[in-house]
Design a protein around this motif. Structure first.
Motif, mmCIF file in Angstrom:
data_model
loop_
_atom_site.group_PDB
_atom_site.id
_atom_site.type_symbol
_atom_site.label_atom_id
_atom_site.label_comp_id
_atom_site.label_asym_id
_atom_site.label_seq_id
_atom_site.Cartn_x
_atom_site.Cartn_y
_atom_site.Cartn_z
ATOM 1 N N ILE A 1 0.901 -1.010 -0.101
ATOM 2 C CA ILE A 1 -0.038 0.065 -0.063
ATOM 3 C C ILE A 1 0.891 1.175 0.204
ATOM 4 O O ILE A 1 1.772 1.443 0.858
ATOM 5 C CB ILE A 1 -0.918 0.006 1.109
ATOM 6 C CG1 ILE A 1 -1.655 -1.128 1.223
ATOM 7 C CG2 ILE A 1 -1.738 1.109 0.943
ATOM 8 C CD1 ILE A 1 -2.531 -1.585 2.544
ATOM 9 N N ILE A 2 0.827 2.137 -0.964
ATOM 10 C CA ILE A 2 1.472 3.389 -1.111
ATOM 11 C C ILE A 2 0.507 4.389 -1.004
ATOM 12 O O ILE A 2 -0.596 4.513 -1.836
ATOM 13 C CB ILE A 2 2.486 3.305 -2.292
ATOM 14 C CG1 ILE A 2 3.454 2.340 -1.890
ATOM 15 C CG2 ILE A 2 3.142 4.808 -2.308
ATOM 16 C CD1 ILE A 2 4.469 2.139 -3.326
ATOM 17 N N GLN A 3 0.640 5.559 -0.154
ATOM 18 C CA GLN A 3 -0.323 6.640 -0.175
ATOM 19 C C GLN A 3 0.316 7.709 -0.944
ATOM 20 O O GLN A 3 1.691 7.907 -0.913
ATOM 21 C CB GLN A 3 -0.341 7.151 1.467
ATOM 22 C CG GLN A 3 -1.076 8.667 1.444
ATOM 23 C CD GLN A 3 -1.006 9.185 2.793
ATOM 24 O OE1 GLN A 3 -0.813 8.292 3.764
ATOM 25 N NE2 GLN A 3 -0.980 10.500 2.899
ATOM 26 N N VAL A 4 -0.286 8.428 -2.007
ATOM 27 C CA VAL A 4 0.236 9.610 -2.747
ATOM 28 C C VAL A 4 -0.812 10.825 -2.521
ATOM 29 O O VAL A 4 -2.089 10.641 -2.722
ATOM 30 C CB VAL A 4 0.009 9.202 -4.196
ATOM 31 C CG1 VAL A 4 0.637 10.484 -5.197
ATOM 32 C CG2 VAL A 4 0.715 7.818 -4.659
ATOM 33 N N GLU A 5 -0.266 11.840 -2.036
ATOM 34 C CA GLU A 5 -0.961 13.109 -1.793
ATOM 35 C C GLU A 5 -1.069 13.791 -2.997
ATOM 36 O O GLU A 5 0.088 13.908 -3.750
ATOM 37 C CB GLU A 5 -0.370 14.037 -0.964
ATOM 38 C CG GLU A 5 -0.739 15.049 -0.365
ATOM 39 C CD GLU A 5 -0.258 15.988 0.597
ATOM 40 O OE1 GLU A 5 -1.055 16.891 1.321
ATOM 41 O OE2 GLU A 5 0.793 15.776 0.914
ATOM 42 N N LEU A 6 -2.384 14.217 -3.299
ATOM 43 C CA LEU A 6 -2.666 14.982 -4.832
ATOM 44 C C LEU A 6 -3.121 16.292 -4.484
ATOM 45 O O LEU A 6 -3.820 16.434 -3.352
ATOM 46 C CB LEU A 6 -3.553 14.137 -5.507
ATOM 47 C CG LEU A 6 -3.150 12.731 -5.816
ATOM 48 C CD1 LEU A 6 -4.502 12.153 -6.779
ATOM 49 C CD2 LEU A 6 -1.992 12.590 -7.008
ATOM 50 N N THR A 7 -2.967 17.224 -5.481
ATOM 51 C CA THR A 7 -3.666 18.423 -5.161
ATOM 52 C C THR A 7 -5.250 18.174 -5.440
ATOM 53 O O THR A 7 -5.398 17.125 -6.165
ATOM 54 C CB THR A 7 -3.136 19.612 -6.406
ATOM 55 O OG1 THR A 7 -3.487 18.770 -7.749
ATOM 56 C CG2 THR A 7 -1.758 19.668 -6.127
ATOM 57 N N GLU A 8 -6.029 19.129 -5.114
ATOM 58 C CA GLU A 8 -7.452 19.037 -5.398
ATOM 59 C C GLU A 8 -7.585 18.620 -7.004
ATOM 60 O O GLU A 8 -8.571 17.930 -7.518
ATOM 61 C CB GLU A 8 -8.358 20.125 -5.104
ATOM 62 C CG GLU A 8 -8.443 20.131 -3.593
ATOM 63 C CD GLU A 8 -9.419 21.000 -3.077
ATOM 64 O OE1 GLU A 8 -10.569 20.766 -2.335
ATOM 65 O OE2 GLU A 8 -9.539 22.360 -3.370
ATOM 66 N N ALA A 9 -6.986 19.597 -7.541
ATOM 67 C CA ALA A 9 -7.104 19.596 -9.059
ATOM 68 C C ALA A 9 -6.511 18.068 -9.512
ATOM 69 O O ALA A 9 -7.358 17.752 -10.621
ATOM 70 C CB ALA A 9 -6.292 20.790 -9.821
ATOM 71 N N GLY A 10 -5.434 17.557 -9.308
ATOM 72 C CA GLY A 10 -5.005 16.616 -9.558
ATOM 73 C C GLY A 10 -6.068 15.168 -9.398
ATOM 74 O O GLY A 10 -6.091 14.301 -10.140
ATOM 75 N N PHE A 11 -6.477 15.273 -8.059
ATOM 76 C CA PHE A 11 -7.349 14.340 -7.560
ATOM 77 C C PHE A 11 -8.752 14.481 -8.433
ATOM 78 O O PHE A 11 -9.194 13.108 -8.923
ATOM 79 C CB PHE A 11 -8.127 14.692 -6.122
ATOM 80 C CG PHE A 11 -8.884 13.604 -5.584
ATOM 81 C CD1 PHE A 11 -8.283 12.522 -4.989
ATOM 82 C CD2 PHE A 11 -10.136 13.870 -5.386
ATOM 83 C CE1 PHE A 11 -8.837 11.402 -4.362
ATOM 84 C CE2 PHE A 11 -11.062 12.828 -5.017
ATOM 85 C CZ PHE A 11 -10.363 11.372 -4.309
#
Length: 219
Positions: free
Chosen positions: A123-133
């Motif tokens: 499991i890997i967590q990736v933080e995205l911008t709102e636009a990216g999400f």
């Protein structure tokens, strides 16, 4: 001659794999900007994307209404025959790999912490911008085959938990695998990943490890 061309092609793809750069307006999150998380989950041969249901814009991916009580949603894309088979056989694997076949979406809703629900998975967590999400959610929504009224076609219960199969867009064939689909979603969200070489789950995890936070690495 053919072998040489193939070797050059492999070397070119590997070279490109080391040159992945983020899409600057989407990734990474900077300063105090709002962000959303996506989790990449590897089940050994197959990868899926996990998102918090409450983060998903319902107008972008309306199928979240099929899972009203879920905290998390896991999404995968793959070959229909292989995905829905009661028993995996060699002919089924060869057909999925060598011939263009119909594809499906598999969506699972669950409430437990990821580490509990997937006790043996990477499991890997990736933080995205709102636009990216939002772009990631659009990638998921676009994978659904829809009728003239924009409705996705449900194919019934999935393979585990509170899950559903949906008819999907596009044919499955090697090297257009479930893992490439996962990587394309991350790339659309702005992540520095090369989908063309992400044929295996191991490659998806290897690339994602470079820009994400490892929760569990089940090597």
């Amino acid at each position: 001659m053919r072998l040489s061309l193939f070797s050059y092609g492999v070397c070119f793809l590997l070279f490109c794999g080391g040159c992945a750069t983020p899409i600057e307006e989407l990734f990474p999150v900077r300063g105090q900007s709002p962000s959303r998380n996506v989790y990449v989950v590897s089940h050994g041969w197959h990868t899926g994307l996990v998102v918090l249901r409450e983060d998903v814009p319902p107008d972008v991916w309306p199928e979240i209404s099929d899972f009203p009580h879920a905290r998390y949603l896991e999404i995968g894309w793959g070959d229909e025959g292989f995905y829905r088979a009661e028993k995996i056989t060699a002919p089924l694997c060869l057909k999925a790999a060598l011939l263009p076949t119909p594809s499906v979406m598999h969506v699972v809703g669950f409430d437990q912490p990821l580490e509990e629900y997937f006790p043996t998975s990477s499991i890997i967590q990736v933080e995205l911008t709102e636009a990216g999400f939002d772009e990631l959610c659009q990638h998921i929504s676009d994978a659904h085959a829809r009728d003239d009224w924009g409705q996705a076609e449900s194919l019934g219960r999935g393979i585990y938990g509170n899950s559903q199969f949906y008819r999907a867009n596009g044919s499955y064939y090697f090297p257009k695998t479930c893992n490439v689909w996962t990587a394309r979603g991350l790339r659309r969200a702005g992540c520095p990943i090369v989908p063309s070489i992400a044929v295996s789950a191991g490659n998806v995890i290897s690339q994602t490890r470079d820009f994400g936070h490892v929760i569990r690495d089940a090597k």
